[in-house]
Design a protein around this motif. Structure first.
Motif, PDB file in Angstrom:
ATOM      1  N   TYR A 141       1.100  -1.428   0.628  1.00 18.79           N
ATOM      2  CA  TYR A 141      -0.381   0.041  -0.641  1.00 18.79           C
ATOM      3  C   TYR A 141       1.039   1.529  -0.312  1.00 18.79           C
ATOM      4  N   PRO A 142       0.450   2.200  -1.232  1.00 21.50           N
ATOM      5  CA  PRO A 142       1.973   3.719  -1.207  1.00 21.50           C
ATOM      6  C   PRO A 142       0.976   4.237   0.359  1.00 21.50           C
ATOM      7  N   SER A 143       2.741   4.391   0.782  1.00 27.60           N
ATOM      8  CA  SER A 143       2.208   5.483   1.886  1.00 27.60           C
ATOM      9  C   SER A 143       3.928   6.474   2.081  1.00 27.60           C
ATOM     10  N   THR A 144       4.091   7.671   3.350  1.00 30.55           N
ATOM     11  CA  THR A 144       4.407   8.391   2.691  1.00 30.55           C
ATOM     12  C   THR A 144       5.260   8.591   3.924  1.00 30.55           C
ATOM     13  N   GLY A 145       5.034   8.004   4.736  1.00 36.94           N
ATOM     14  CA  GLY A 145       5.794   7.344   6.169  1.00 36.94           C
ATOM     15  C   GLY A 145       5.274   6.208   6.900  1.00 36.94           C
ATOM     16  N   ARG A 146       6.092   5.828   8.149  1.00 38.72           N
ATOM     17  CA  ARG A 146       5.379   4.948   8.829  1.00 38.72           C
ATOM     18  C   ARG A 146       3.925   4.647   9.115  1.00 38.72           C
ATOM     19  N   TRP A 147       3.401   3.914   8.855  1.00 30.46           N
ATOM     20  CA  TRP A 147       2.262   3.651   9.582  1.00 30.46           C
ATOM     21  C   TRP A 147       1.400   4.252  11.445  1.00 30.46           C
TER      22      TRP A 147
END
Length: 127
Positions: A56-62
């Motif tokens: 899943y695309p993310s910009t940082g740690r969930w």
């Protein structure tokens, strides 16, 4: 795994917060099924669940925060806030636990919306 359904779901969210999504498989049943009714999608199996979260695309740690958890018998419901620093959501998740593993997860992902002006005299903003 000998634990209560509530403890198992808390462990699920702790493992999700580790961002090591492969580790989440340890609390999922081999025949685990997740459903998203709003998009009419079903994911079968712990491996597919882990892979979906990893890809899943993310910009940082969930980051995950349990806001509410209700547990009765084999059923556990959570309201969780999550963010990667850019995206954020507050899904409602319905877990079924059988024999010490999560067998089913049904999640609803509500979209935020602006309040209607016709009720502004009756409400206050929760910012």
């Amino acid at each position: 795994m000998n634990t209560t359904p509530e403890a198992l779901v808390r462990e699920f969210w702790r493992l999700m917060a580790s961002n090591d999504f492969d580790s989440v498989r340890q609390v999922l049943s081999p025949d685990f099924v997740m459903e998203w009714p709003q998009s009419r999608e079903r994911i079968r199996g712990a491996d597919n669940f882990a892979r979906m979260n990893s890809e899943y695309p993310s910009t940082g740690r969930w980051q995950f925060q349990i806001n509410r958890l209700l547990s009765q018998g084999e059923a556990v419901v959570t309201q969780v806030s999550l963010t990667d620093g850019t995206q954020s959501a507050e899904p409602i998740s319905f877990f079924t636990v059988e024999q010490g593993r999560i067998t089913r997860l049904v999640e609803y992902w509500p979209d935020p919306f602006e309040p209607q002006a016709n009720r502004s005299h009756l409400v206050e903003r929760m910012d």
